[in-house]
Design a protein around this motif. Structure first.
Motif, PDB file in Angstrom:
ATOM      1  N   GLN A   1      40.825 -50.983  39.680  1.00  0.00           N
ATOM      2  CA  GLN A   1      40.857 -52.390  39.273  1.00  0.00           C
ATOM      3  C   GLN A   1      40.142 -53.260  40.302  1.00  0.00           C
ATOM      4  O   GLN A   1      40.101 -52.955  41.487  1.00  0.00           O
ATOM      5  CB  GLN A   1      42.311 -52.843  39.124  1.00  0.00           C
ATOM      6  N   GLY A   2      39.546 -54.340  39.822  1.00  0.00           N
ATOM      7  CA  GLY A   2      38.888 -55.280  40.717  1.00  0.00           C
ATOM      8  C   GLY A   2      37.513 -54.846  41.172  1.00  0.00           C
ATOM      9  O   GLY A   2      36.976 -55.375  42.144  1.00  0.00           O
ATOM     10  N   HIS A   3      36.905 -53.891  40.458  1.00  0.00           N
ATOM     11  CA  HIS A   3      35.563 -53.406  40.776  1.00  0.00           C
ATOM     12  C   HIS A   3      34.747 -53.274  39.488  1.00  0.00           C
ATOM     13  O   HIS A   3      35.314 -53.156  38.392  1.00  0.00           O
ATOM     14  CB  HIS A   3      35.610 -52.049  41.486  1.00  0.00           C
ATOM     15  N   LEU A   4      33.425 -53.290  39.640  1.00  0.00           N
ATOM     16  CA  LEU A   4      32.517 -53.064  38.524  1.00  0.00           C
ATOM     17  C   LEU A   4      31.531 -51.970  38.898  1.00  0.00           C
ATOM     18  O   LEU A   4      31.079 -51.889  40.049  1.00  0.00           O
ATOM     19  CB  LEU A   4      31.737 -54.334  38.171  1.00  0.00           C
ATOM     20  N   GLU A   5      31.193 -51.130  37.909  1.00  0.00           N
ATOM     21  CA  GLU A   5      30.131 -50.159  38.105  1.00  0.00           C
ATOM     22  C   GLU A   5      28.808 -50.808  37.727  1.00  0.00           C
ATOM     23  O   GLU A   5      28.627 -51.263  36.604  1.00  0.00           O
ATOM     24  CB  GLU A   5      30.350 -48.913  37.241  1.00  0.00           C
ATOM     25  N   MET A   6      27.881 -50.840  38.664  1.00  0.00           N
ATOM     26  CA  MET A   6      26.586 -51.452  38.405  1.00  0.00           C
ATOM     27  C   MET A   6      25.621 -50.415  37.823  1.00  0.00           C
ATOM     28  O   MET A   6      25.965 -49.253  37.641  1.00  0.00           O
ATOM     29  CB  MET A   6      26.024 -52.065  39.691  1.00  0.00           C
ATOM     30  N   SER A   7      24.415 -50.859  37.531  1.00  0.00           N
ATOM     31  CA  SER A   7      23.396 -49.978  36.970  1.00  0.00           C
ATOM     32  C   SER A   7      23.067 -48.852  37.946  1.00  0.00           C
ATOM     33  O   SER A   7      23.136 -49.017  39.164  1.00  0.00           O
ATOM     34  CB  SER A   7      22.132 -50.788  36.666  1.00  0.00           C
ATOM     35  N   ASN A   8      22.726 -47.672  37.388  1.00  0.00           N
ATOM     36  CA  ASN A   8      22.312 -46.551  38.243  1.00  0.00           C
ATOM     37  C   ASN A   8      20.797 -46.510  38.440  1.00  0.00           C
ATOM     38  O   ASN A   8      20.242 -45.493  38.872  1.00  0.00           O
ATOM     39  CB  ASN A   8      22.820 -45.222  37.680  1.00  0.00           C
ATOM     40  N   VAL A   9      20.114 -47.596  38.121  1.00  0.00           N
ATOM     41  CA  VAL A   9      18.657 -47.673  38.297  1.00  0.00           C
ATOM     42  C   VAL A   9      18.337 -47.828  39.778  1.00  0.00           C
ATOM     43  O   VAL A   9      18.883 -48.706  40.456  1.00  0.00           O
ATOM     44  CB  VAL A   9      18.066 -48.865  37.504  1.00  0.00           C
ATOM     45  N   GLU A  10      17.448 -46.958  40.277  1.00  0.00           N
ATOM     46  CA  GLU A  10      16.942 -47.062  41.646  1.00  0.00           C
ATOM     47  C   GLU A  10      15.564 -47.722  41.584  1.00  0.00           C
ATOM     48  O   GLU A  10      14.620 -47.145  41.038  1.00  0.00           O
ATOM     49  CB  GLU A  10      16.850 -45.684  42.296  1.00  0.00           C
ATOM     50  N   VAL A  11      15.459 -48.929  42.142  1.00  0.00           N
ATOM     51  CA  VAL A  11      14.225 -49.706  42.018  1.00  0.00           C
ATOM     52  C   VAL A  11      13.038 -48.959  42.627  1.00  0.00           C
ATOM     53  O   VAL A  11      11.951 -48.910  42.041  1.00  0.00           O
ATOM     54  CB  VAL A  11      14.397 -51.091  42.669  1.00  0.00           C
ATOM     55  N   VAL A  12      13.220 -48.374  43.812  1.00  0.00           N
ATOM     56  CA  VAL A  12      12.118 -47.670  44.471  1.00  0.00           C
ATOM     57  C   VAL A  12      11.636 -46.506  43.614  1.00  0.00           C
ATOM     58  O   VAL A  12      10.426 -46.289  43.433  1.00  0.00           O
ATOM     59  CB  VAL A  12      12.550 -47.186  45.870  1.00  0.00           C
TER      60      VAL A  12
END
Length: 262
Positions: free
Chosen positions: A216-227
């Motif tokens: 709780q209290g967290h979000l999973e962000m995108s797994n995209v690696e910009v580099v």
């Protein structure tokens, strides 16, 4: 007409498709729960001019044949379901799955959709919903006089009521997973739909039987690696340029042939 024109054109079209996919990955670099895509290619049919193993004289045969390919085509866009990075939000309705599994969401037509986006909200009836108002399945209603919300690692949802110090359980979040998550169909809005390729959903309790636990209290962000995506973009651009050079070379050869005089 030289076949190299069509072969190189298929390469340019394929690399354009790759750039489109990379652009979508980069556009969603900050989208919660987004999973990046990868393009898989397959070579096209080959024209066999001479078969390998053809006998030429008694006791002798051709060791290698002659085949000419006709280009390339995209054969699949594969979703990569690796874990994205976690971001602490301290919002009690932001949930993250630490491991395998999807949240279940009920669409207006009664279809169950699946998501890794745990940025949930509360609607006017107290139901836990997505940003589009789709209800979390199974439905959990937060009482209007609740002053504190707690979600356990096992999906247990508890609240503390006004003038009450002991938490009360009001429901439990269930997760779903699939034998082949790459076979899920993108619905948009951070949602996936089950298909015959993905197999039927396997529903279970968080933290048990291979399902990830809930934080709780967290979000999973995108797994995209910009580099990584930028490197892929450079490679696709160079491949596009090389195919365009092949078309230009074929055009020059045709022009030379047209300029021949008797």
């Amino acid at each position: 007409m030289m076949r190299s024109l069509w072969t190189a054109a298929s390469g340019m079209a394929g690399q354009q498709f790759t750039v489109d996919t990379i652009a979508n990955n980069l556009a969603n670099v900050n989208t919660a729960g987004f999973k990046k895509s990868r393009v898989d290619f397959q070579d096209l049919l080959y024209q066999t001019i001479r078969f390998a193993g053809t006998a030429v004289t008694a006791g002798a045969e051709i060791p290698t044949g002659i085949q000419v390919g006709h280009g390339v085509r995209p054969v699949a866009t594969v979703k990569i379901f690796s874990q994205g990075t976690f971001r602490e939000t301290n919002n009690p309705l932001d949930l993250v799955i630490e491991g395998d599994g999807f949240f279940q969401v009920l669409l207006p037509d009664g279809t169950i959709a699946y998501t890794r986006d745990g940025s949930f909200k509360k609607d006017s009836d107290g139901r836990i919903v997505t940003s589009d108002g789709f209800v979390l399945e199974p439905e959990i209603i937060i009482p209007s006089d609740a002053i504190e919300l707690s979600v356990g690692a096992d999906g247990t949802v508890s609240v503390v009521m006004v003038n009450d110090s002991e938490p009360q359980e009001i429901g439990r979040i269930e997760l779903a997973r699939f034998v082949n998550p790459a076979g899920l169909r993108n619905y948009g809005r951070n949602l996936f739909l089950a298909t015959g390729a993905s197999g039927p959903p396997i529903v279970g309790q968080p933290g048990l039987d291979g399902f990830g636990a809930i934080a709780q209290g967290h979000l999973e962000m995108s797994n995209v690696e910009v580099v990584e995506e930028m490197v892929n973009l450079i490679m696709a651009q160079r491949a596009y340029d090389a195919n365009s050079k092949a078309i230009q070379a074929s055009d020059d050869m045709l022009q030379s042939a047209n300029n021949l005089r008797r």
